[in-house]
Enzyme design. Structure first.
Site, PDB file in Angstrom:
ATOM      1  N   GLY A 287       2.717  61.783  65.439  1.00 40.82           N
ATOM      2  CA  GLY A 287       3.762  61.187  65.139  1.00 40.82           C
ATOM      3  C   GLY A 287       4.717  62.156  64.392  1.00 40.82           C
ATOM      4  N   SER A 288       5.400  61.345  63.473  1.00 36.03           N
ATOM      5  CA  SER A 288       6.372  61.823  62.671  1.00 36.03           C
ATOM      6  C   SER A 288       5.948  62.818  61.636  1.00 36.03           C
ATOM      7  CB  SER A 288       7.495  60.959  61.848  1.00 36.03           C
ATOM      8  OG  SER A 288       8.242  60.086  62.761  1.00 36.03           O
TER       9      SER A 288
END
Length: 487
Positions: free
Chosen positions: A218-219
């Site tokens: 993810g981020s």
């Protein structure tokens, strides 16, 4: 001697030479590998009757051998139960197998390591029973306990590292198991325990910290993308970058939105790189990764350790960043989705490298090996894996990660009186499954002593209401507080 006899003699000599060469190769060159192979039951048989040495954490033995009245003579006892199970592993007579540190350091623990030759001779002269050496680990009990308790009944993992040395301070995978149930000399009970654990849908035997199925980051992957952007341009955290509400990469009709379909910054479509980072906007980093290009993004990942199988001495599965098939794939890769798969250890190494001014240290969990009298045999020395970025770039990422905790998505990791740096991540899976959530951090930011990576599968107990900031960041905070409070 006639020709046929000479030929036969030469053939026999060649076969004899080949046999001796192969025997020598197997006995001396391949011996260490064969002895450590979990399928080699002979290695385990050789240890029967030996008082295996202890596994030590912070001066306390968490694994010991207890004398028992049965043919095996000694019973392995795991005093901490499930807390260290995925690290220590187990030594099982019922299954003729060993795992974890029990396997990786079997030579020392079982007394067969060549470094214990003097001890072996002394035992022979004195007629005393055979003892193994000891293994001391780098773990911090307070950090290990905090990580275990903070994860609780959720599936996930925590890895904490000393950024400057690579020493592993905490390594937790949940759910866990009790190695005593597998180490028992009661074969029927041991087999029943293994059958139950191996069929459990939550997969307690899987070490999520070092391998398992791996996860999309993810981020948190934006730490790597931001590094590549800074390393391959003249950008700084104050540089203004494009940040539209949505962006459609070349070669696709799939639009990339910012989290929550919100605007980045003031909605003007242009923000500072710092603002894009602390708000965890998707479009600036998707565009940034494509602008850097697949070749340079892959090169940056390799500098952090992607594609490398680390040995701590436990095996850490290599994290994956396959060559992007298109610019649209690279755009998704650049925000930690698509084809990127990582271990929590890998993400801890990225956080630790940023904290260590760009230098990646090889992770290790064995502090020292010792004789049965606890005299030092060897001490692990810190080893550099390589430089992942310039010191200037590291300072820029440090600054943005501090800002993320002070005023961004990582604010729940803030600790009064301590400057904490961090990055949140929420890795989408599909429309019917809650995302995996992440937080990568280090502290104190001005003199880093610990870097922590946390992943919680399917947002843990929060389900669809959770994200990296609300679920994973508080866990990292507790680990950091426990470590700094104990050191």
């Amino acid at each position: 001697m006639n020709r046929p006899i000479r030929r036969m003699a030469s053939l026999v000599f060649a076969m004899f030479l080949a046999l001796m060469t192969m025997a020598t190769y197997v006995q001396y060159v391949q011996a260490p590998k064969l002895n450590s192979d979990a399928r080699n039951a002979r290695t385990l048989y050789r240890e029967y009757g030996t008082e295996r040495g202890p596994i030590i954490v912070d001066g306390e033995s968490i694994v010991v051998s207890t004398a028992v009245d049965d043919p095996y003579k000694y019973q392995r006892e795991y005093k901490a139960g499930s807390s260290y199970a995925h690290i220590t592993g187990y030594f099982s007579t019922a299954h003729n197998s060993m795992t974890g540190i029990e396997r990786a350091e079997n030579g020392v623990l079982g007394g067969s390591d060549s470094a214990l030759t003097t001890q072996r001779i002394q035992e022979m002269i004195s007629g005393s029973h055979r003892k193994g050496g000891a293994v001391s680990l780098t773990l911090n009990p307070a950090a290990q306990k905090a990580a275990t308790e903070a994860l609780g009944n959720q599936r996930g993992a925590v890895v904490a590292i000393n950024p400057k040395t690579g020493a592993i301070l905490a390594q937790v995978s949940t759910p866990s198991y009790d190695p005593n149930q597998l180490a028992t000399h009661d074969s029927k009970a041991a087999r029943a325990a293994y059958s139950q654990l191996s069929t459990d849908k939550t997969r307690p035997l899987v070490n999520r910290a070092l391998g398992g199925d791996q996860y999309a980051p993810g981020s948190t992957f934006k730490m790597l993308t931001a590094t590549a952007m800074l390393e391959n341009s003249d950008l700084t955290p104050d540089s203004i970058v494009d940040a539209p509400d949505t962006w459609t990469p070349p070669g696709t009709t799939h639009k990339i939105d910012n989290p929550g379909e919100l605007s980045c910054g003031d909605g003007s479509g242009r923000v500072s790189l710092r603002q894009a980072f602390i708000q965890s906007c998707n479009t600036p980093f998707a565009m940034g990764g494509v602008n850097v290009g697949g070749e340079k993004m892959l090169a940056q990942a390799k500098k952090f350790g992607f594609g490398t199988t680390f040995e701590t001495p436990q095996t850490v599965s290599s994290s994956r960043f396959p060559e992007p098939s298109s610019k649209s794939a690279l755009a998704m890769d650049s925000i930690g989705q698509q084809d990127i798969r990582v271990t929590p250890m890998q993400m801890a190494l990225i956080g630790a490298a940023i904290a260590n001014d760009g230098v990646v240290m090889e992770p290790h969990i064995v502090k020292q090996t010792l004789t049965s009298d606890l005299d030092v045999i060897s001490t692990t020395k810190p080893k550099e894996f390589g430089r992942a970025m310039s010191k200037t770039t590291a300072k820029h990422i440090q600054e943005m990660m501090v800002a993320d905790v002070e005023s961004g998505t990582g604010h729940r990791a803030a600790i009064s009186g301590v400057k904490v740096a961090g990055k949140t991540g929420t890795a989408e899976i599909n429309a019917s499954t809650p995302p995996h959530v992440w937080f990568v951090s280090f502290a104190p930011a001005d003199d880093p002593k610990i870097a922590v990576a946390v992943v919680v599968e399917n947002s843990g107990n929060a389900g669809w209401n959770g994200d990296g900031g609300s679920v994973a960041a508080p866990i990292a905070k507790k680990v950091i507080q426990a470590y700094l409070g104990s050191s």
